[in-house]
Design an enzyme around this catalytic site. Structure first.
Site, short mmCIF file in Angstrom:
data_model
loop_
_atom_site.label_atom_id
_atom_site.label_comp_id
_atom_site.label_asym_id
_atom_site.label_seq_id
_atom_site.Cartn_x
_atom_site.Cartn_y
_atom_site.Cartn_z
N TRP A 1 16.99 0.24 41.11
CA TRP A 1 18.13 -0.79 41.08
C TRP A 1 19.27 -0.81 41.87
O TRP A 1 19.51 -1.77 42.38
CB TRP A 1 18.74 -0.62 39.58
N ASN B 1 5.38 -3.22 40.01
CA ASN B 1 6.63 -2.59 41.02
C ASN B 1 7.14 -3.91 41.88
O ASN B 1 8.40 -3.71 42.09
CB ASN B 1 5.82 -1.46 41.73
N GLU C 1 4.33 6.67 47.86
CA GLU C 1 5.08 6.14 46.65
C GLU C 1 5.43 7.31 45.99
O GLU C 1 6.61 7.32 45.31
CB GLU C 1 4.52 4.81 45.91
N TRP D 1 24.32 -4.41 38.32
CA TRP D 1 22.94 -3.70 38.48
C TRP D 1 22.98 -2.66 37.10
O TRP D 1 21.67 -2.55 36.68
CB TRP D 1 22.51 -3.03 39.63
N TRP E 1 8.48 8.76 47.42
CA TRP E 1 9.59 8.26 47.08
C TRP E 1 10.22 8.51 45.55
O TRP E 1 11.57 8.81 45.54
CB TRP E 1 9.38 6.58 46.90
N TRP F 1 31.53 -8.47 40.02
CA TRP F 1 30.29 -9.02 39.39
C TRP F 1 30.68 -10.03 38.33
O TRP F 1 31.78 -10.00 37.71
CB TRP F 1 29.43 -7.86 38.54
#
Length: 473
Positions: free
Chosen positions: A389, A348, A281, A366, A284, A313
């Site tokens: 996102w 998370n 993580e 988003w 990341w 959207w």
């Protein structure tokens, strides 16, 4: 000679490379400066809870530096331009010979630093810049073709190869300096301008370096080994809760990864599953930082995938507000949004569930969600927030394929089996049987006073699939 240490998102005295360099010897005195720029923070979508904690962190840093004999001047300015002008004036007026700081990777911050560095060079002022947010500095890891990595798995392999399964020990706090060695004029000016921002104690978060160290130790000593098995279960609260301390700079990534490495038998991979998973993580987190440097348009809220930049959207303000308030009629989504409002933090797994619900079920941009999360989260961080996102919206690097759409009910049944997390944040559903809490029938909703589902899953899923598929034509 006088060295100036410029603090930014690195509000700590331990494992701070720029601060350590500033105090590498006693040949020059070190002064420190930090800017409170609330209008700029607001422009960058940081909310009041986060900025309040940043003020607390700055006051705590002032105390810590004072114990080391390093004066910290906290200055209130409106924006980066005003900060740069103030620095130029200080450097010129008081013959500062060296400016040290740790790099920030967002595009506005990078431009600010480049321009100031150019000016310093013209004025024969030494500038020393350091990487403290990444183990592998952005730009160092490339594909065989010399390109930045766009996919996480090969990036991780390259990161592990570069670290050679070893992490340097974090640096200790710098040596103290004798205040009597400071330039009298500059020291007097620091005293004259002394100002500490006002802040309110947060009920849940303590913005101090000691609190970060304690949280890291507690996690590594207890929950870290179970992280892989428990990290997706929100009721257990088994994640590290260290993202806030990393975002503000009260902890460094090296402190976290080195601690995990030690507990993992001096391995970054191939050790215990829980520690391996947590290190993953943290990598990341580095990946997303490398991305915003290689692709600065991400800082401008552009879709990483150009073919998904103009998705049609739904600009439904009413649906968006229901999502923000936790009134979608999907209990796990609503409970997660209530947690965000209550704690300034969200588990998370639930960040992915709520983000995918907004972008796929409601087909809302988003960027609306990214901004709202940034305003609410105490651990708001542009690189990680944007990366998460865009992953959920399928518009980013290594994002989820557009046809991967979480079913919120299934996610709830899998990761909150007894509905305990739901009941904690939606007390109106506590009286329902555990299995019913995941998606109550209409009669139960009426009895409990709970919202009707804002959208039907199957229809919303198909709408999202059709919309994304149309972008391929």
């Amino acid at each position: 000679m006088t060295r100036l240490m410029w603090f930014r998102t690195d509000l700590r005295v331990h494992d701070n490379p720029a601060l350590r360099h500033s105090r590498r010897d006693d040949d020059a005195a070190t002064m420190a400066i930090y800017f409170v720029t609330e209008p700029q923070w607001e422009q960058h979508d940081l909310g009041s809870r986060r900025t309040n904690l940043m003020k607390q962190a700055a006051c705590e840093l002032h105390r810590s530096l004072d114990e080391l004999g390093i004066p910290l001047l906290i200055v209130e300015k409106t924006d980066f331009a005003a900060c740069t002008k103030f620095l130029r004036d200080i450097i010129s007026q008081y013959d500062v010979t060296e400016l040290n700081f740790n790099l920030e990777y967002e595009i506005n911050e990078r431009h600010r630093d480049i321009e100031l560095s150019k000016w310093c060079k013209e004025e024969n002022v030494a500038v020393n810049k350091f990487h403290d947010q990444c183990i592998a500095p952005p730009g160092e890891l490339k594909t065989q073709n010399g390109d930045p990595y766009r996919v996480y798995s090969p990036f991780r392999k390259a990161w592990l190869k570069a670290t050679k399964d070893y992490i340097d020990a974090p640096m200790s706090a710098p040596q103290s300096q004798d205040m009597r060695t400071l330039d009298h004029a500059l020291r007097d000016y620091w005293k004259e301008q002394q100002w500490l921002p006002e802040f309110q104690q947060d009920e849940l978060w303590t913005a101090t370096e000691d609190a970060g160290h304690s949280q890291l130790k507690d996690f590594l000593d207890a929950d870290a080994r179970l992280y892989n098995d428990q990290r997706d279960i929100p009721e257990l609260d088994a994640t590290s809760r260290l993202s806030f301390y990393l975002a503000v700079g009260l902890l460094s990534p090296r402190q976290c990864i080195h601690g995990a490495w030690q507990h993992n038998g001096c391995l970054l991979s191939g050790g215990e599953a829980g520690l391996d998973s947590w290190i993953n993580e943290l990598v990341w987190r580095e990946f997303y930082r490398h991305l915003i440097v290689a692709y600065p348009e991400l800082c401008k809220h552009r879709a990483f995938r150009a073919d998904y930049q103009d998705i049609p959207w739904r600009d439904s303000e009413s649906d968006f507000q229901k999502w923000c308030r936790g009134e979608t009629g999907y209990p796990v989504v609503d409970a997660a949004m209530k947690q965000l409002l209550a704690q300034g933090w969200m588990h998370n797994r639930l960040r992915m569930v709520t983000a995918m619900f907004l972008t796929k079920h409601l087909l809302i941009d988003w960027r609306w969600g990214e901004k709202y999360f940034s305003e609410q989260l105490v651990d708001a961080d542009l690189a990680s927030n944007n990366g998460g996102w865009q992953w959920s919206a399928s518009t980013g690097a290594d994002g989820a394929p557009y046809f991967r759409i979480f079913n919120p009910v299934t996610q709830s049944e899998r990761f909150d089996k007894q509905g305990h997390f739901i009941a904690r944040y939606l007390p109106e559903l506590q009286s329902l049987p555990a299995k019913t809490r995941h998606f109550p029938d209409e009669l139960s909703r009426k009895r409990c006073g709970y919202s009707t589902a804002i959208v039907e899953h199957k229809a919303a899923r198909q709408r999202a699939l059709d919309t994304f598929k149309s972008m391929e034509n």
